[in-house]
Scaffold this motif. Structure first.
Motif, mmCIF file in Angstrom:
data_model
loop_
_atom_site.group_PDB
_atom_site.id
_atom_site.type_symbol
_atom_site.label_atom_id
_atom_site.label_comp_id
_atom_site.label_asym_id
_atom_site.label_seq_id
_atom_site.Cartn_x
_atom_site.Cartn_y
_atom_site.Cartn_z
ATOM 1 N N PRO A 78 0.806 -1.226 0.000
ATOM 2 C CA PRO A 78 0.000 0.000 0.000
ATOM 3 C C PRO A 78 0.835 1.270 0.000
ATOM 4 C CG PRO A 78 -0.846 -1.584 1.592
ATOM 5 C CD PRO A 78 0.459 -2.125 1.108
ATOM 6 N N SER A 90 -3.963 -4.370 -5.073
ATOM 7 C CA SER A 90 -5.374 -4.657 -4.813
ATOM 8 C C SER A 90 -5.571 -5.204 -3.402
ATOM 9 C CB SER A 90 -5.916 -5.662 -5.834
ATOM 10 O OG SER A 90 -5.764 -5.173 -7.142
ATOM 11 N N ARG A 91 -6.655 -4.783 -2.776
ATOM 12 C CA ARG A 91 -7.029 -5.289 -1.460
ATOM 13 C C ARG A 91 -8.405 -5.928 -1.603
ATOM 14 N NH1 ARG A 91 -3.393 -3.506 2.218
ATOM 15 N NH2 ARG A 91 -4.611 -4.437 3.869
ATOM 16 N N THR A 92 -8.407 -7.232 -1.746
ATOM 17 C CA THR A 92 -9.631 -7.978 -1.960
ATOM 18 C C THR A 92 -10.065 -8.669 -0.679
ATOM 19 O OG1 THR A 92 -8.349 -9.874 -2.721
ATOM 20 C CG2 THR A 92 -9.094 -8.314 -4.388
ATOM 21 N N GLN A 93 -11.322 -9.046 -0.632
ATOM 22 C CA GLN A 93 -11.870 -9.782 0.506
ATOM 23 C C GLN A 93 -12.498 -11.071 0.004
ATOM 24 O OE1 GLN A 93 -13.127 -6.411 0.085
ATOM 25 N NE2 GLN A 93 -11.346 -5.653 1.196
ATOM 26 N N ASP A 99 -6.214 -12.952 0.193
ATOM 27 C CA ASP A 99 -6.425 -12.112 1.375
ATOM 28 C C ASP A 99 -5.112 -11.774 2.057
ATOM 29 O OD1 ASP A 99 -9.067 -12.223 0.841
ATOM 30 O OD2 ASP A 99 -9.641 -13.427 2.578
ATOM 31 N N ARG A 102 -1.443 -10.229 -1.554
ATOM 32 C CA ARG A 102 -2.169 -9.286 -2.391
ATOM 33 C C ARG A 102 -1.558 -9.220 -3.788
ATOM 34 N NH1 ARG A 102 -6.761 -8.343 0.603
ATOM 35 N NH2 ARG A 102 -6.214 -7.865 2.760
ATOM 36 N N ASN A 145 4.602 -7.399 0.613
ATOM 37 C CA ASN A 145 4.495 -7.186 2.056
ATOM 38 C C ASN A 145 5.489 -8.023 2.846
ATOM 39 O OD1 ASN A 145 2.489 -5.305 1.758
ATOM 40 N ND2 ASN A 145 0.821 -6.738 2.130
ATOM 41 N N GLU A 249 -11.297 -6.656 5.975
ATOM 42 C CA GLU A 249 -9.911 -7.104 6.073
ATOM 43 C C GLU A 249 -9.800 -8.362 6.924
ATOM 44 O OE1 GLU A 249 -7.340 -5.880 4.537
ATOM 45 O OE2 GLU A 249 -8.372 -4.177 3.634
#
Length: 310
Positions: A78, A90-93, A99, A102, A145, A249
């Protein structure tokens, strides 16, 4: 007539010489002015050393350590999305392993078409395929990350295809992460946050420091711990009257230990080593299954009932 023409040319010679010297002086002044505004020298995207980012044939973004430390994000992905215009994280759920891992893209291309380098060396990709309709479904990418932000000196982003130079995995571009090489300096940081809804507490503690090795060598260490509580923005279920679904999240926790080392043994030979250990764990949600739909859910029953449903 020829004699007069020669005399007129000779008469203009001092003025021509004066104009030439003035032009040379202006060129030297402009060169000094341009050299004063060069902030970073990069070699990414070119085989010629000593070229600035403004002189390269393709655009190169240089993100220095000051911009990284002034950013408010706790994760590298991010943070890079906020600083680089062509990078998307992308931040998907409810997307299976995505999850935690990313998908990251450059210039809208696939996650496996972005070449990631660490100190100019290729960074390995993750083994998990993107599933559940996420960005880059069916492809793998690099886990950004897993790199601690405290151990980053600067980031160079080549925003153009470089497959001819780096290979087919650099179709979208190249991202080079330079690790910290500072000595006798120590950096400590802690961040704590929460959403306005009262959930999603996040904690980050990180530190970086280095020591000298001999006259011109160094070794630099980075440690980081992250913990993020889950969030939920699902609506009330019309069937049960309460919240039976999770949309938000995931619950994440991770820590990282990295190092960077180099020690020259002669004018042309240098010993270097870098790497680290990263551990990340996440608990994500899945789609709600109704118990009266055996095609999508297996209710709690005996082993005989379980085999009959299968």
């Amino acid at each position: 007539m020829q004699q007069k023409k020669l005399l007129s040319t000779a008469a203009l010679a001092p003025f021509i010489a004066l104009m030439a010297s003035t032009a040379v002086a202006q060129t030297d002044d402009s060169t000094e002015a341009v050299s004063e505004h060069i902030e970073e020298i990069v070699t990414l995207g070119t085989r010629v050393k000593g070229r600035s980012a403004t002189d390269t044939a393709v655009p190169v973004d240089v993100i220095n350590v000051e911009s990284i430390r002034q950013n408010g994000f706790t994760e590298f992905g991010p943070m890079l999305q906020a600083l680089a215009p062509s990078f998307n994280f992308s931040r998907t759920q409810i997307s299976d392993g995505s999850d935690l891992f990313r998908p990251a893209t450059l210039r809208g291309l696939g996650p496996d078409q972005v070449l990631v380098l660490v100190n100019g060396k290729r960074r390995h990709q993750r083994s998990l395929l993107g599933l559940s309709g996420t960005v880059g479904e069916g492809a793998t990418g690099t886990d950004f990350n897993a790199i601690p932000t405290a151990g980053i000196k600067r980031v160079e982003i080549l925003r153009d295809g470089a497959a001819a130079q780096y290979g087919s995995d650099a179709i979208a571009g190249v991202i080079n992460v330079e690790l910290q090489d500072s000595v006798d300096e120590f950096f400590l940081s802690a961040q704590v946050g929460q959403t306005y809804a009262g959930d999603g507490e996040s904690y980050q503690f990180q530190g970086n420091g280095g020591f000298s090795l001999g006259d011109s060598g160094f070794i630099n260490f980075t440690a980081e711990y992250r913990n993020g509580e889950p969030t939920n923005r699902a609506d009330i279920s019309p069937f049960f009257g309460d919240r039976r679904f999770q949309m938000g999240e995931s619950d994440t926790e991770g820590y990282m230990l990295w190092y960077n080392m180099a020690a020259p043994i002669s004018d042309s030979v240098e010993i270097y080593s870098f790497g680290g250990y990263s551990y990340n764990e996440a608990l994500g949600a899945g789609f709600y299954r109704f118990t009266n739909n055996p095609a999508r859910a297996i209710p709690q029953a005996s082993l005989k009932d379980f085999c009959r449903v299968i």
